[in-house]
Enzyme design. Structure first.
Site, PDB file in Angstrom:
ATOM      1  N   HIS A  70      32.142   4.841 -14.545  1.00  0.00           N
ATOM      2  CA  HIS A  70      31.551   4.187 -13.365  1.00  0.00           C
ATOM      3  C   HIS A  70      31.515   5.107 -12.332  1.00  0.00           C
ATOM      4  CE1 HIS A  70      32.473  -0.217 -14.515  1.00  0.00           C
ATOM      5  NE2 HIS A  70      30.974   0.172 -14.381  1.00  0.00           N
ATOM      6  N   ASP A  72      31.636   5.252  -9.034  1.00  0.00           N
ATOM      7  CA  ASP A  72      32.693   5.229  -7.888  1.00  0.00           C
ATOM      8  C   ASP A  72      33.790   6.194  -8.375  1.00  0.00           C
ATOM      9  OD1 ASP A  72      33.122   2.903  -9.463  1.00  0.00           O
ATOM     10  OD2 ASP A  72      34.731   2.444  -8.150  1.00  0.00           O
ATOM     11  N   HIS A  73      33.969   6.478  -9.940  1.00  0.00           N
ATOM     12  CA  HIS A  73      34.893   7.069 -10.262  1.00  0.00           C
ATOM     13  C   HIS A  73      34.836   8.634 -10.516  1.00  0.00           C
ATOM     14  CE1 HIS A  73      37.950   3.932 -11.227  1.00  0.00           C
ATOM     15  NE2 HIS A  73      36.914   3.191 -10.799  1.00  0.00           N
TER      16      HIS A  73
END
Length: 289
Positions: A70, A72-73
């Site tokens: 993902h 955001d990681h």
């Protein structure tokens, strides 16, 4: 738990937030310091800034671990990689950056090298930076097991449940000097997490919360179905009995009408199911198992 000062084994939350931009909670990133080793788990937005605030050179990271893909990681991965290569006290890496993660890590890092090829070539020619420092030494795994065992630090990866379509997704266990810490990664309630975190000293666990009214909105309900509620996390805590549990990657969701759940509401909801020691993490909090 010992104090965080000068400890041989320390876990620091660089980013405890979620995808929405928040100056107080940066994107998911956790620093593990064990003896002389520095390992970064995920590279959310702002990880380089938090490292700089701690006075830790970005180029000193020995190993980058990814939990899943993902954005955001991993959005901060190019920043960690390339800023750590630059000159100055904040960079200075002269060797390839090591990245290890689930299947797909090689694809991601190969294309990052391609995407930033022009910048790399220019800086080598113009600034004389070492070419090896601009390389990524990546590897990947597909199943549970020990993935790093060096100088007294053993790292074990284990699969977690971030939803039927969000695969692969992994958490990590760190064992050093008789102490242990587990990072859940993004997950719903997961028996495999419980098995790997049983009796751990420190359990850093994600959590998501929204108002009951907001659960009527399909978009929000879908997000919640990919994460652990306070009741889910409390159940894990009760099963694992860590010396300390820490909430991280706080996914606190508002629909724009109903209020965003507060930290106190998160605490109260957890206390309905769990009486043990836990804290709600914030950026730059440090814990020593």
């Amino acid at each position: 738990m010992t104090t965080a000062t000068d400890a041989p084994f320390r876990v620091t939350l660089l980013g405890s937030g979620m995808p929405s931009p928040d100056p107080l909670r940066f994107g998911p990133a956790t620093l593990i310091e064990a003896g002389s080793q520095k390992i970064l788990v995920d590279a959310g937005r702002g990880a380089t800034i938090r490292l700089s605030q701690l006075g830790i050179p970005i180029g000193s990271i020995d190993l980058m671990l990814l939990t899943h893909f993902h954005s955001d990681h991993v959005a901060g991965l190019p920043d960690i990689w390339l800023t750590g290569w630059l000159g100055g006290k904040f960079g200075g890496r002269t060797r390839p950056m090591r990245v290890l993660g689930p299947k797909g890590t090689l694809h991601l890092t190969h294309h990052l090298e391609e995407a930033f090829g022009a910048d790399i070539a220019i800086r080598i020619a113009d600034e004389g930076l070492p070419p090896d420092g601009a390389r990524i030494d990546a590897d990947e795994f597909e199943r549970d097991g020990v993935i790093h065992d060096r100088d007294g630090l053993r790292v074990t990866c284990f699969e977690v449940d971030h939803g039927d379509r969000v695969k692969p997704a992994f958490g990590y266990r760190f064992d050093h000097a008789g102490k242990s810490a587990v990072l859940s990664g993004d997950t719903r309630y997961c028996e495999n997490l419980v098995a790997h975190a049983d009796g751990v000293d420190l359990l850093v666990h994600e959590v998501a919360m929204t108002s009951p009214a907001s659960m009527a909105i399909e978009r929000i309900r879908r997000v919640m179905e990919h994460h652990s509620t306070p009741a889910d996390a409390a159940r894990v805590f009760a099963r694992c009995t860590p010396l300390l549990a820490v909430y991280n990657h706080l996914v606190l969701i508002s629909d724009g009408v109903n209020a965003t759940p507060s930290v106190q509401e998160l605490i109260d909801a957890t206390r309905q199911e769990y009486a043990g020691a836990f804290v709600v993490g914030e950026d730059l909090m440090a814990f020593c198992p």
